[in-house]
Write an enzyme that holds these catalytic residues in place. Structure first.
Site, mmCIF file in Angstrom:
data_model
loop_
_atom_site.group_PDB
_atom_site.id
_atom_site.type_symbol
_atom_site.label_atom_id
_atom_site.label_comp_id
_atom_site.label_asym_id
_atom_site.label_seq_id
_atom_site.Cartn_x
_atom_site.Cartn_y
_atom_site.Cartn_z
ATOM 1 N N ARG A 88 -6.497 -79.745 87.870
ATOM 2 C CA ARG A 88 -5.752 -80.973 87.557
ATOM 3 C C ARG A 88 -4.639 -80.664 86.558
ATOM 4 N NH1 ARG A 88 -11.186 -82.778 87.588
ATOM 5 N NH2 ARG A 88 -11.605 -84.211 89.285
ATOM 6 N N ASP A 148 -16.246 -90.354 88.086
ATOM 7 C CA ASP A 148 -17.194 -89.253 87.862
ATOM 8 C C ASP A 148 -18.632 -89.776 87.867
ATOM 9 O OD1 ASP A 148 -15.062 -87.458 87.640
ATOM 10 O OD2 ASP A 148 -14.843 -87.839 85.490
ATOM 11 N N HIS A 175 -11.432 -85.812 82.011
ATOM 12 C CA HIS A 175 -11.584 -85.760 83.466
ATOM 13 C C HIS A 175 -11.221 -84.353 83.920
ATOM 14 C CE1 HIS A 175 -11.914 -87.269 87.456
ATOM 15 N NE2 HIS A 175 -10.632 -87.260 87.734
#
Ligand code: APR
Length: 311
Positions: A88, A148, A175
């Site tokens: 990410r 999540d 995250h």
């Protein structure tokens, strides 16, 4: 509808979120994208499904921002998704520019809106939106923990062969690879999963949850997950639109809570009409707090990259 939600980015996550919002009749939806015709086409397609899906939400697609004026919520999904092999964090330079630009545009026309950020890397993009909007911290919220936790719940239900409705889970932290699933606070019908499965199976589910996004990326190959991310963003939007005051794990700006300062990270918050109305501080064990601190360090590193990029 008396509520309006703008979704920026009419790609996979954005269009799916728009579909869920209108099919739940939560609000009218404005879909914005830079690609000409795409938001208009998807809004029209969803409008044509309305008679069958039985909803009266109005959908508008646009390449500009005029129609977004006075939005109750703006969900920001604009940006590029991951490809296999990418983390990410690899998205940071491109997506920071996009998120800054779109935030400035929506903040001008909807100064009282609540921003739900979905673009990755999530915690860093929350910072960009927070700075670019000038909004108070309660009105900039990141979608990560709900997703999540939903992944963890799905894996718990699969493992124990029970209804997903019986499951509850909490995943805190950033995250990314350092997210912190909390088995002690994860339950089936109120029973902690630590009572229901052996430690090695819990560890396996925790690891699968932390890699949940990457697992989908490696299967899809051309992009990242979007059904569950859209569902998660819509659950947050619903709690705000209906002032339900659900307690959900979301990325929020911490100023001292959990011993952390001046950064966005996932913790349980109460979501109502004012956005984040409360940060719920649960008692963490020493090892859980250490994991959260490690996750916070990873978010700090991303903040450092943002600073170098002048955001
Ligand atoms: N303004 C508006 N829309 C933009 C802009 C911009 N400046 N830049 C890009 N977009 C649009 C793209 O045209 C595209 O339609 O954002 C959309 C992104 O959609 P997808 O490529 O399908 O990506 P998606 O899977 O929806 O993921 C979006 O959410 O989960 C995160 O990591 C993911 O950061 C990614 C984001």
């Amino acid at each position: 509808m008396d509520k309006k939600v703008t979704v920026i980015g009419a790609g996979n996550v954005g269009a799916t979120a728009a579909q869920r919002l209108c099919e739940k009749e939560l609000c009218d939806v404005v879909l914005v994208d830079i690609v000409e015709g795409v938001p208009q086409g998807k809004a029209l397609d969803l409008t044509e499904a309305a008679p069958i899906e039985k909803h009266d939400a109005h959908l508008t697609g646009s390449n500009g921002y005029e129609a977004t004026e006075g939005s109750d919520i703006v969900i920001i999904t604009a940006g590029i998704p991951r490809k296999p092999g990418m983390s990410r964090d690899d998205l940071i330079a491109t997506n920071a520019g996009i998120v800054k630009n779109v935030t400035e545009q929506v903040a001008k026309l909807s100064p009282n809106t609540v921003l739900i950020i979905v673009s990755n890397p999530l915690d860093a993009m929350c910072h960009v939106a927070y700075e670019a909007s000038g909004f108070s911290k309660n009105r900039v919220i990141g979608m990560a923990g709900v997703l999540d936790s939903a992944r963890f719940r799905a894996f718990i239900a699969m493992e124990l062969n029970v209804s997903v409705e019986n499951t509850h889970a909490f995943v805190l932290g950033g995250h990314g690879d350092t997210m912190v699933p909390l088995p002690r606070y994860s339950t089936v019908a109120g029973i902690p999963i630590t009572e229901l499965m052996p430690a090695d199976r819990i560890d396996a589910l925790v690891e699968r949850t932390a890699n949940g996004g990457a697992e989908i990326v490696s299967l899809l190959k051309t992009g990242s997950a979007y059904y569950a991310p859209a569902s998660a963003a819509v659950e947050m939007a619903e709690s705000i639109l209906k002032d339900k005051k659900k307690v959900l794990p979301c990325a929020t700006y911490l100023q001292g809570e959990y011993g952390l300062n001046d950064l966005f990270i996932g913790v349980p918050v109460k979501l109502g009409a004012d956005g984040v109305e409360d940060v719920i501080e649960i008692k963490l064990s020493q090892s859980e707090q250490e994991l959260l601190n490690k996750s916070a360090q990873a978010v700090e590193e991303l903040k450092g990259i943002l600073q170098k990029l002048n955001y």
